[in-house]
Design a protein around this motif. Structure first.
Motif, PDB file in Angstrom:
ATOM      1  N   GLN A 185       0.843  -1.192   0.000  1.00 37.12           N
ATOM      2  CA  GLN A 185       0.000   0.000   0.000  1.00 37.12           C
ATOM      3  C   GLN A 185       0.880   1.244   0.000  1.00 37.12           C
ATOM      4  OE1 GLN A 185      -3.348  -0.878  -0.047  1.00 37.12           O
ATOM      5  NE2 GLN A 185      -3.686   1.219  -0.790  1.00 37.12           N
ATOM      6  N   LEU A 186       0.593   2.174  -0.898  1.00 41.11           N
ATOM      7  CA  LEU A 186       1.384   3.391  -1.020  1.00 41.11           C
ATOM      8  C   LEU A 186       0.603   4.582  -0.482  1.00 41.11           C
ATOM      9  CD1 LEU A 186       2.728   2.959  -4.678  1.00 41.11           C
ATOM     10  CD2 LEU A 186       3.722   2.097  -2.540  1.00 41.11           C
ATOM     11  N   ASP A 187       1.288   5.482   0.212  1.00 46.94           N
ATOM     12  CA  ASP A 187       0.614   6.694   0.651  1.00 46.94           C
ATOM     13  C   ASP A 187       0.798   7.794  -0.385  1.00 46.94           C
ATOM     14  OD1 ASP A 187       3.011   8.215   1.132  1.00 46.94           O
ATOM     15  OD2 ASP A 187       3.232   7.259   3.091  1.00 46.94           O
ATOM     16  N   PHE A 188       0.218   8.975  -0.115  1.00 49.96           N
ATOM     17  CA  PHE A 188       0.194  10.039  -1.114  1.00 49.96           C
ATOM     18  C   PHE A 188       1.587  10.552  -1.472  1.00 49.96           C
ATOM     19  CE2 PHE A 188      -4.136  11.166   0.897  1.00 49.96           C
ATOM     20  CZ  PHE A 188      -4.756  10.155   0.178  1.00 49.96           C
ATOM     21  N   THR A 189       2.542  10.441  -0.573  1.00 51.45           N
ATOM     22  CA  THR A 189       3.888  10.950  -0.869  1.00 51.45           C
ATOM     23  C   THR A 189       4.687   9.984  -1.744  1.00 51.45           C
ATOM     24  OG1 THR A 189       4.974   9.947   1.055  1.00 51.45           O
ATOM     25  CG2 THR A 189       3.921  12.097   1.388  1.00 51.45           C
ATOM     26  N   GLU A 190       4.197   8.744  -1.905  1.00 53.68           N
ATOM     27  CA  GLU A 190       4.926   7.722  -2.660  1.00 53.68           C
ATOM     28  C   GLU A 190       4.432   7.621  -4.101  1.00 53.68           C
ATOM     29  OE1 GLU A 190       6.156   4.351   0.419  1.00 53.68           O
ATOM     30  OE2 GLU A 190       3.990   4.718   0.410  1.00 53.68           O
ATOM     31  N   HIS A 191       3.856   8.687  -4.579  1.00 56.68           N
ATOM     32  CA  HIS A 191       3.294   8.766  -5.917  1.00 56.68           C
ATOM     33  C   HIS A 191       4.273   8.265  -6.979  1.00 56.68           C
ATOM     34  CE1 HIS A 191       2.379  11.468  -9.501  1.00 56.68           C
ATOM     35  NE2 HIS A 191       1.296  10.722  -9.414  1.00 56.68           N
ATOM     36  N   SER A 192       5.547   8.603  -6.841  1.00 50.60           N
ATOM     37  CA  SER A 192       6.561   8.098  -7.770  1.00 50.60           C
ATOM     38  C   SER A 192       7.784   7.536  -7.048  1.00 50.60           C
ATOM     39  CB  SER A 192       7.007   9.205  -8.737  1.00 50.60           C
ATOM     40  OG  SER A 192       7.396  10.362  -8.024  1.00 50.60           O
ATOM     41  N   SER A 193       7.987   7.936  -5.798  1.00 52.76           N
ATOM     42  CA  SER A 193       9.217   7.550  -5.089  1.00 52.76           C
ATOM     43  C   SER A 193       9.314   6.050  -4.849  1.00 52.76           C
ATOM     44  CB  SER A 193       9.323   8.302  -3.757  1.00 52.76           C
ATOM     45  OG  SER A 193       8.236   7.965  -2.905  1.00 52.76           O
ATOM     46  N   ALA A 194       8.189   5.374  -4.649  1.00 55.21           N
ATOM     47  CA  ALA A 194       8.250   3.927  -4.409  1.00 55.21           C
ATOM     48  C   ALA A 194       8.870   3.198  -5.590  1.00 55.21           C
ATOM     49  CB  ALA A 194       6.849   3.391  -4.112  1.00 55.21           C
ATOM     50  N   LEU A 195       8.561   3.663  -6.797  1.00 53.98           N
ATOM     51  CA  LEU A 195       9.177   3.074  -7.989  1.00 53.98           C
ATOM     52  C   LEU A 195      10.635   3.480  -8.110  1.00 53.98           C
ATOM     53  CD1 LEU A 195       6.444   3.499 -10.741  1.00 53.98           C
ATOM     54  CD2 LEU A 195       7.501   1.341 -10.081  1.00 53.98           C
ATOM     55  N   LEU A 196      10.901   4.773  -7.970  1.00 50.43           N
ATOM     56  CA  LEU A 196      12.246   5.283  -8.189  1.00 50.43           C
ATOM     57  C   LEU A 196      13.237   4.762  -7.156  1.00 50.43           C
ATOM     58  CD1 LEU A 196      11.360   8.951  -9.186  1.00 50.43           C
ATOM     59  CD2 LEU A 196      11.990   7.054 -10.690  1.00 50.43           C
ATOM     60  N   GLU A 197      12.746   4.476  -5.953  1.00 48.12           N
ATOM     61  CA  GLU A 197      13.607   3.941  -4.894  1.00 48.12           C
ATOM     62  C   GLU A 197      13.593   2.414  -4.858  1.00 48.12           C
ATOM     63  OE1 GLU A 197      12.240   5.908  -1.375  1.00 48.12           O
ATOM     64  OE2 GLU A 197      12.730   7.907  -2.156  1.00 48.12           O
ATOM     65  N   ASP A 198      12.989   1.801  -5.897  1.00 51.60           N
ATOM     66  CA  ASP A 198      12.986   0.350  -6.062  1.00 51.60           C
ATOM     67  C   ASP A 198      12.325  -0.370  -4.890  1.00 51.60           C
ATOM     68  OD1 ASP A 198      13.446  -1.991  -7.452  1.00 51.60           O
ATOM     69  OD2 ASP A 198      15.434  -2.293  -6.592  1.00 51.60           O
ATOM     70  N   ARG A 199      11.230   0.203  -4.400  1.00 50.46           N
ATOM     71  CA  ARG A 199      10.453  -0.472  -3.359  1.00 50.46           C
ATOM     72  C   ARG A 199       9.265  -1.235  -3.937  1.00 50.46           C
ATOM     73  NH1 ARG A 199       8.317   3.461  -0.569  1.00 50.46           N
ATOM     74  NH2 ARG A 199       9.439   5.277  -1.340  1.00 50.46           N
ATOM     75  N   VAL A 200       8.898  -0.908  -5.164  1.00 51.78           N
ATOM     76  CA  VAL A 200       7.875  -1.659  -5.900  1.00 51.78           C
ATOM     77  C   VAL A 200       8.327  -1.786  -7.347  1.00 51.78           C
ATOM     78  CG1 VAL A 200       5.985  -0.904  -4.395  1.00 51.78           C
ATOM     79  CG2 VAL A 200       6.500   0.390  -6.488  1.00 51.78           C
ATOM     80  N   ASP A 201       7.733  -2.743  -8.059  1.00 49.20           N
ATOM     81  CA  ASP A 201       8.074  -2.962  -9.470  1.00 49.20           C
ATOM     82  C   ASP A 201       7.053  -2.321 -10.405  1.00 49.20           C
ATOM     83  OD1 ASP A 201      10.380  -4.760  -9.001  1.00 49.20           O
ATOM     84  OD2 ASP A 201       8.837  -6.054  -8.123  1.00 49.20           O
ATOM     85  N   VAL A 202       5.812  -2.300 -10.003  1.00 48.01           N
ATOM     86  CA  VAL A 202       4.745  -1.626 -10.743  1.00 48.01           C
ATOM     87  C   VAL A 202       3.880  -0.913  -9.715  1.00 48.01           C
ATOM     88  CG1 VAL A 202       4.710  -3.329 -12.625  1.00 48.01           C
ATOM     89  CG2 VAL A 202       3.193  -3.625 -10.661  1.00 48.01           C
ATOM     90  N   ALA A 203       3.154   0.123 -10.153  1.00 45.89           N
ATOM     91  CA  ALA A 203       2.337   0.866  -9.190  1.00 45.89           C
ATOM     92  C   ALA A 203       1.081   1.401  -9.855  1.00 45.89           C
ATOM     93  CB  ALA A 203       3.135   2.017  -8.585  1.00 45.89           C
ATOM     94  N   PHE A 204      -0.042   1.242  -9.165  1.00 42.60           N
ATOM     95  CA  PHE A 204      -1.300   1.858  -9.579  1.00 42.60           C
ATOM     96  C   PHE A 204      -1.378   3.215  -8.899  1.00 42.60           C
ATOM     97  CE2 PHE A 204      -2.062  -2.661 -10.115  1.00 42.60           C
ATOM     98  CZ  PHE A 204      -2.813  -2.735 -11.268  1.00 42.60           C
ATOM     99  N   VAL A 205      -1.303   4.289  -9.681  1.00 41.30           N
ATOM    100  CA  VAL A 205      -1.224   5.633  -9.109  1.00 41.30           C
ATOM    101  C   VAL A 205      -2.150   6.583  -9.861  1.00 41.30           C
ATOM    102  CG1 VAL A 205       1.178   5.295  -8.397  1.00 41.30           C
ATOM    103  CG2 VAL A 205       0.683   6.378 -10.604  1.00 41.30           C
ATOM    104  N   ARG A 206      -2.304   7.775  -9.305  1.00 46.49           N
ATOM    105  CA  ARG A 206      -2.976   8.891  -9.972  1.00 46.49           C
ATOM    106  C   ARG A 206      -2.421  10.171  -9.383  1.00 46.49           C
ATOM    107  NH1 ARG A 206      -6.528   7.213  -6.227  1.00 46.49           N
ATOM    108  NH2 ARG A 206      -7.335   5.622  -7.601  1.00 46.49           N
TER     109      ARG A 206
END
Length: 308
Positions: A128-149
């Motif tokens: 589960q990603l919070d609002f601040t992880e809009h792109s950082s979770a991907l860029l910091e290699d914490r997830v491989d794909v992300a459902f975002v808006r």
């Protein structure tokens, strides 16, 4: 559909020229021209304006996205089987799927389940990603794909549109705006609402989405990082929130009222992945398969979700 024909068509679209496409594919221009002609005959429509310059027709533009998806999935399948045949296939690493809020509504669980059926041997980890992880979770290699808006504004991230929906606000039952739950309101009517705050490091595209592009300093004293925190502030009467129409189907809290914003631009949800860059760490080998399955489902379910 012959993947060779799709490959030639896509090369012509990307190069804007039959000869350059032929050089890229190590084919003759006549062969590439024949491939495109066969594809047009098979589909019963013209795909390219011959130019100059060469450019796709409306049907060609639509096919371009499908072609990229199919060719990427085919490459992933070949790589997967090559590893299996050569004995190089080890225990797969988990595919880490990040989800902001409710993701892309019903499309998110459908995509995850489709991938699990297609790749039962690959573990899937939901994060589960919070609002601040809009792109950082991907860029910091914490997830491989992300459902975002909305779409991340970063060239290191590639994002595909999945659903497009009407905007809503979320207010307490005591709010004067709650009476408009059936008729709707306009953007100008909601600019004085005490929308919740987000941390300063929240990506700008996300804050612009939350606040309808408004730069007004008026905000609630309440901070929120997740939809649950938004709703907690709303039902307590201390803040207001915003989202997509499907938000109401997933967070029907007592005391929270969802009101459509009639003149707000409809917004999309996206599947985001890290862009492949020279020298960067290669993506998880199953990202291409997950992306292809999700985009195929988006073409089927996306219009239904948008209209719901």
């Amino acid at each position: 559909m012959d993947l060779r024909l799709l490959s030639s068509f896509l090369a012509v679209v990307e190069e804007g020229h039959f000869r350059r496409a032929a050089e890229r594919l190590f084919l003759s221009p006549a062969a590439v021209t024949q491939h495109v002609a066969r594809l047009e005959s098979e589909l019963g429509t013209r795909l390219l304006h011959r130019g100059p310059p060469v450019r796709p027709t409306q049907a060609g533009e639509r096919l371009t996205g499908h072609a990229r998806t199919l060719l990427t999935a085919a490459d992933a399948a070949r790589e997967d089987l090559a590893g299996l045949v050569s004995g190089r296939r080890a225990t797969p690493a988990p595919l880490r799927v990040g989800i902001m809020g409710h993701g892309s509504a019903e499309l998110t669980p459908a995509a995850v389940n489709a991938f699990r059926r297609a790749r039962p041997e690959v573990p899937v980890e939901i994060r589960q990603l919070d609002f601040t992880e809009h792109s950082s979770a991907l860029l910091e290699d914490r997830v491989d794909v992300a459902f975002v808006r909305p779409a991340p504004d970063d060239e290191r991230v590639t994002a595909d549109v999945l659903t497009t929906e009407q905007r809503i606000i979320v207010v307490p039952e005591s709010s004067p705006h709650a009476a408009a739950r059936d008729e709707g309101v306009r953007v100008a009517d909601v600019m004085d609402l005490p929308f919740f705050r987000v941390p300063p490091h929240t990506p700008r595209p996300f804050t612009e989405y939350l606040y309808f592009g408004d730069e007004s300093p008026r905000r609630s004293t309440e901070f929120a990082l997740t939809p649950q925190e938004v709703l907690t502030g709303v039902v307590a009467g201390r803040a207001a929130g915003s989202g997509l129409k499907s938000f109401a189907r997933y967070y029907a809290w007592p005391g929270a009222v969802f009101v459509p914003v009639l003149d707000a631009r409809w917004e999309s949800s996206y599947l985001a992945v890290r862009a492949v860059e020279p020298g960067s760490r290669p993506p998880h080998p199953e990202v291409a398969v997950f992306r292809a399955l999700t985009l195929a489902l988006a073409r089927e379910l996306g219009p239904r979700i948008s209209a719901a």
